[in-house]
Motif scaffolding. Structure first.
Motif, PDB file in Angstrom:
ATOM      1  N   GLY A   1       0.761  -1.206   0.200  1.00 44.69           N
ATOM      2  CA  GLY A   1       0.075  -0.085   0.041  1.00 44.69           C
ATOM      3  C   GLY A   1       0.854   1.260   0.003  1.00 44.69           C
ATOM      4  N   GLY A   2       0.211   2.380  -0.359  1.00 45.08           N
ATOM      5  CA  GLY A   2       0.843   3.595  -0.457  1.00 45.08           C
ATOM      6  C   GLY A   2       0.172   4.703  -1.122  1.00 45.08           C
ATOM      7  N   GLY A   3       0.583   5.977  -1.109  1.00 41.91           N
ATOM      8  CA  GLY A   3      -0.217   6.810  -1.649  1.00 41.91           C
ATOM      9  C   GLY A   3      -1.530   7.361  -1.186  1.00 41.91           C
ATOM     10  N   ASP A   4      -1.286   7.529   0.285  1.00 45.92           N
ATOM     11  CA  ASP A   4      -2.478   7.786   0.952  1.00 45.92           C
ATOM     12  C   ASP A   4      -2.751   9.350   0.915  1.00 45.92           C
ATOM     13  OD1 ASP A   4      -4.907   7.763   2.405  1.00 45.92           O
ATOM     14  OD2 ASP A   4      -3.920   7.434   4.277  1.00 45.92           O
ATOM     15  N   ASN A   5      -3.530   9.921   0.007  1.00 43.93           N
ATOM     16  CA  ASN A   5      -3.935  11.199  -0.093  1.00 43.93           C
ATOM     17  C   ASN A   5      -5.133  11.889   0.263  1.00 43.93           C
ATOM     18  OD1 ASN A   5      -1.294  11.561  -1.243  1.00 43.93           O
ATOM     19  ND2 ASN A   5      -1.864  10.745  -3.370  1.00 43.93           N
ATOM     20  N   TRP A   6      -5.343  12.718   0.981  1.00 41.30           N
ATOM     21  CA  TRP A   6      -6.598  13.522   1.282  1.00 41.30           C
ATOM     22  C   TRP A   6      -6.331  14.957   0.622  1.00 41.30           C
ATOM     23  CZ3 TRP A   6     -10.912  11.438   3.166  1.00 41.30           C
ATOM     24  CH2 TRP A   6     -10.874  10.262   3.767  1.00 41.30           C
ATOM     25  N   SER A   7      -7.761  15.337   0.088  1.00 45.02           N
ATOM     26  CA  SER A   7      -7.818  16.698  -0.632  1.00 45.02           C
ATOM     27  C   SER A   7      -9.249  17.312  -0.146  1.00 45.02           C
ATOM     28  CB  SER A   7      -7.702  16.534  -2.092  1.00 45.02           C
ATOM     29  OG  SER A   7      -7.738  17.674  -2.672  1.00 45.02           O
ATOM     30  N   GLU A   8      -9.290  18.827  -0.071  1.00 46.21           N
ATOM     31  CA  GLU A   8     -10.450  19.343   0.096  1.00 46.21           C
ATOM     32  C   GLU A   8     -11.225  19.271  -1.237  1.00 46.21           C
ATOM     33  OE1 GLU A   8      -8.042  22.357  -1.837  1.00 46.21           O
ATOM     34  OE2 GLU A   8      -7.569  20.960  -0.349  1.00 46.21           O
ATOM     35  N   ILE A   9     -12.485  19.234  -1.239  1.00 46.73           N
ATOM     36  CA  ILE A   9     -13.325  19.247  -2.461  1.00 46.73           C
ATOM     37  C   ILE A   9     -14.449  20.030  -2.466  1.00 46.73           C
ATOM     38  CG2 ILE A   9     -12.925  16.745  -3.049  1.00 46.73           C
ATOM     39  CD1 ILE A   9     -15.343  15.864  -1.640  1.00 46.73           C
ATOM     40  N   VAL A  10     -15.063  20.509  -3.640  1.00 40.36           N
ATOM     41  CA  VAL A  10     -16.208  21.156  -3.656  1.00 40.36           C
ATOM     42  C   VAL A  10     -17.124  20.250  -4.510  1.00 40.36           C
ATOM     43  CG1 VAL A  10     -17.286  23.102  -4.723  1.00 40.36           C
ATOM     44  CG2 VAL A  10     -15.337  23.576  -3.616  1.00 40.36           C
ATOM     45  N   VAL A  11     -18.505  20.060  -4.261  1.00 38.87           N
ATOM     46  CA  VAL A  11     -19.218  19.082  -4.894  1.00 38.87           C
ATOM     47  C   VAL A  11     -20.527  19.614  -5.543  1.00 38.87           C
ATOM     48  CG1 VAL A  11     -20.049  16.904  -4.478  1.00 38.87           C
ATOM     49  CG2 VAL A  11     -18.346  17.413  -3.032  1.00 38.87           C
ATOM     50  N   PRO A  12     -20.534  19.989  -6.604  1.00 44.27           N
ATOM     51  CA  PRO A  12     -21.868  20.636  -7.157  1.00 44.27           C
ATOM     52  C   PRO A  12     -22.407  19.129  -7.597  1.00 44.27           C
ATOM     53  CG  PRO A  12     -19.992  20.692  -8.682  1.00 44.27           C
ATOM     54  CD  PRO A  12     -19.427  20.165  -7.483  1.00 44.27           C
ATOM     55  N   GLY A  13     -23.806  19.099  -7.706  1.00 40.40           N
ATOM     56  CA  GLY A  13     -24.489  18.085  -8.273  1.00 40.40           C
ATOM     57  C   GLY A  13     -26.004  18.297  -8.755  1.00 40.40           C
ATOM     58  N   VAL A  14     -26.676  17.178  -9.094  1.00 43.13           N
ATOM     59  CA  VAL A  14     -28.023  17.449  -9.762  1.00 43.13           C
ATOM     60  C   VAL A  14     -28.730  16.022  -9.388  1.00 43.13           C
ATOM     61  CG1 VAL A  14     -27.511  16.895 -12.106  1.00 43.13           C
ATOM     62  CG2 VAL A  14     -29.568  18.261 -11.573  1.00 43.13           C
ATOM     63  N   MET A  15     -29.863  16.003  -8.897  1.00 38.32           N
ATOM     64  CA  MET A  15     -30.572  14.950  -8.609  1.00 38.32           C
ATOM     65  C   MET A  15     -31.960  14.866  -8.977  1.00 38.32           C
ATOM     66  SD  MET A  15     -31.574  13.782  -4.678  1.00 38.32           S
ATOM     67  CE  MET A  15     -32.696  14.707  -4.366  1.00 38.32           C
ATOM     68  N   LEU A  16     -32.328  13.916  -9.735  1.00 34.18           N
ATOM     69  CA  LEU A  16     -33.659  13.505 -10.301  1.00 34.18           C
ATOM     70  C   LEU A  16     -34.216  12.533  -9.391  1.00 34.18           C
ATOM     71  CD1 LEU A  16     -33.161  13.306 -14.017  1.00 34.18           C
ATOM     72  CD2 LEU A  16     -34.070  14.909 -12.891  1.00 34.18           C
ATOM     73  N   THR A  17     -35.566  12.705  -8.854  1.00 39.28           N
ATOM     74  CA  THR A  17     -36.279  11.824  -8.063  1.00 39.28           C
ATOM     75  C   THR A  17     -37.392  11.442  -8.751  1.00 39.28           C
ATOM     76  OG1 THR A  17     -37.286  13.592  -6.653  1.00 39.28           O
ATOM     77  CG2 THR A  17     -35.174  12.642  -5.850  1.00 39.28           C
ATOM     78  N   ARG A  18     -38.007  10.155  -8.266  1.00 41.01           N
ATOM     79  CA  ARG A  18     -39.273   9.821  -8.860  1.00 41.01           C
ATOM     80  C   ARG A  18     -40.075   8.838  -7.647  1.00 41.01           C
ATOM     81  NH1 ARG A  18     -43.359  10.369 -12.375  1.00 41.01           N
ATOM     82  NH2 ARG A  18     -44.401   8.458 -12.930  1.00 41.01           N
ATOM     83  N   ALA A  19     -41.066   9.198  -7.262  1.00 42.61           N
ATOM     84  CA  ALA A  19     -41.871   8.576  -6.441  1.00 42.61           C
ATOM     85  C   ALA A  19     -42.131   7.125  -6.653  1.00 42.61           C
ATOM     86  CB  ALA A  19     -43.127   9.412  -5.828  1.00 42.61           C
ATOM     87  N   ILE A  20     -41.898   6.137  -5.889  1.00 46.18           N
ATOM     88  CA  ILE A  20     -42.146   4.731  -5.970  1.00 46.18           C
ATOM     89  C   ILE A  20     -43.488   4.450  -4.835  1.00 46.18           C
ATOM     90  CG2 ILE A  20     -41.286   2.421  -5.746  1.00 46.18           C
ATOM     91  CD1 ILE A  20     -38.631   3.246  -6.163  1.00 46.18           C
ATOM     92  N   SER A  21     -43.583   5.051  -3.944  1.00 48.52           N
ATOM     93  CA  SER A  21     -44.425   4.883  -2.741  1.00 48.52           C
ATOM     94  C   SER A  21     -44.650   6.380  -2.246  1.00 48.52           C
ATOM     95  CB  SER A  21     -44.331   3.898  -2.136  1.00 48.52           C
ATOM     96  OG  SER A  21     -43.342   4.074  -0.965  1.00 48.52           O
ATOM     97  N   SER A  22     -45.586   6.170  -1.270  1.00 49.66           N
ATOM     98  CA  SER A  22     -45.631   7.442  -0.150  1.00 49.66           C
ATOM     99  C   SER A  22     -44.315   7.736   0.327  1.00 49.66           C
ATOM    100  CB  SER A  22     -46.940   7.356   0.595  1.00 49.66           C
ATOM    101  OG  SER A  22     -46.441   6.376   1.510  1.00 49.66           O
TER     102      SER A  22
END
Length: 187
Positions: free
Chosen positions: A127-148
Motif C-alpha cells: 500500500g501507499g499513496g494515501d492522499n486527502w484533498s479538500e473538495i467542492v461538490v456540485p450535483g444534480v438529482m432527479l427523483t421519482r416517487a415509488i411509494s408514499s
C-alpha cells in the motif's frame, strides 16, 4: 436549596432550546450505488469503477442539509503491474429543490474531503499513496416517487479536488475531477 434552583435553571434552559427548534424537522436517508469516473494522468486515460454512498439529510424549517459518505474503487495496470485505488468521500451539502412532486429535480452544492489509497497488487499487496484533498461538490438529482415514503434517486455529481490549492498556487497545483453517477433509494 441552591441545588434545586440550579437544577430548575438547567431544565428551563434545555426546554427553552427545544422550544426554539422548529416543528418542521424532517429527515431522509439515501442509499445509492453507481460508477466513479476519473481521468488519471498516471495511466493517461479514463478510469471507472464501482462506488457506494450513504446520505442522510435533515431539513430544519425547510432548509435541507445533506451529510454524505461514500467509497469506491478503480483498477488499472501500469508498466505491467496491477494497481487499485480505494476512494473515500465525505461531504456536507445544501440542497435546493427546483421541481417538487411525483418527479423532482434538485441541485446540491457542498464541501468536504476526498481520500485515495493506492495498492500495488503484489504478493503480499503493497500500500501507499494515501492522499486527502479538500473538495467542492456540485450535483444534480432527479427523483421519482415509488411509494408514499420511497423515491428512486438518480444523482450526477462532481467532486472537484484541490480548488483551494489551485487558487493559491496555480503553477504547482491543478483541480481534478471525480464524476459520480449514482442510482438508489431515498427513504
Amino acid at each position: 436549596m441552591r441545588r434545586t434552583i440550579r437544577d430548575r435553571t438547567s431544565v428551563i434552559g434545555v426546554l427553552a432550546c427545544l422550544a426554539c427548534i422548529p416543528s418542521s424537522v424532517t429527515a431522509q436517508v439515501e442509499v445509492t450505488a453507481g460508477v466513479l469516473v476519473l481521468n488519471d494522468p498516471v495511466v493517461e486515460g479514463t478510469l471507472a469503477g464501482p462506488t457506494l454512498a450513504l446520505s442522510a439529510s435533515l431539513a430544519v424549517a425547510g432548509v435541507p442539509v445533506l451529510f454524505e459518505a461514500g467509497v469506491g474503487r478503480t483498477d488499472f495496470t501500469s508498466l505491467g503491474q496491477d494497481y487499485h485505488n480505494d476512494h473515500y468521500f465525505l461531504a456536507v451539502s445544501g440542497q435546493w429543490e427546483a421541481i417538487r412532486g411525483c418527479t423532482g429535480l434538485a441541485f446540491r452544492l457542498g464541501a468536504g474531503a476526498y481520500g485515495e489509497y493506492q495498492t500495488v497488487e503484489t504478493d503480499p499487496p503493497t500500500g501507499g499513496g494515501d492522499n486527502w484533498s479538500e473538495i467542492v461538490v456540485p450535483g444534480v438529482m432527479l427523483t421519482r416517487a415509488i411509494s408514499s415514503e420511497t423515491r428512486l434517486v438518480l444523482t450526477l455529481s462532481d467532486a472537484i479536488l484541490g480548488p483551494v490549492d489551485a487558487i493559491l498556487d496555480p503553477d504547482e497545483y491543478a483541480v481534478e475531477h471525480r464524476l459520480r453517477i449514482m442510482l438508489g433509494l431515498q427513504l
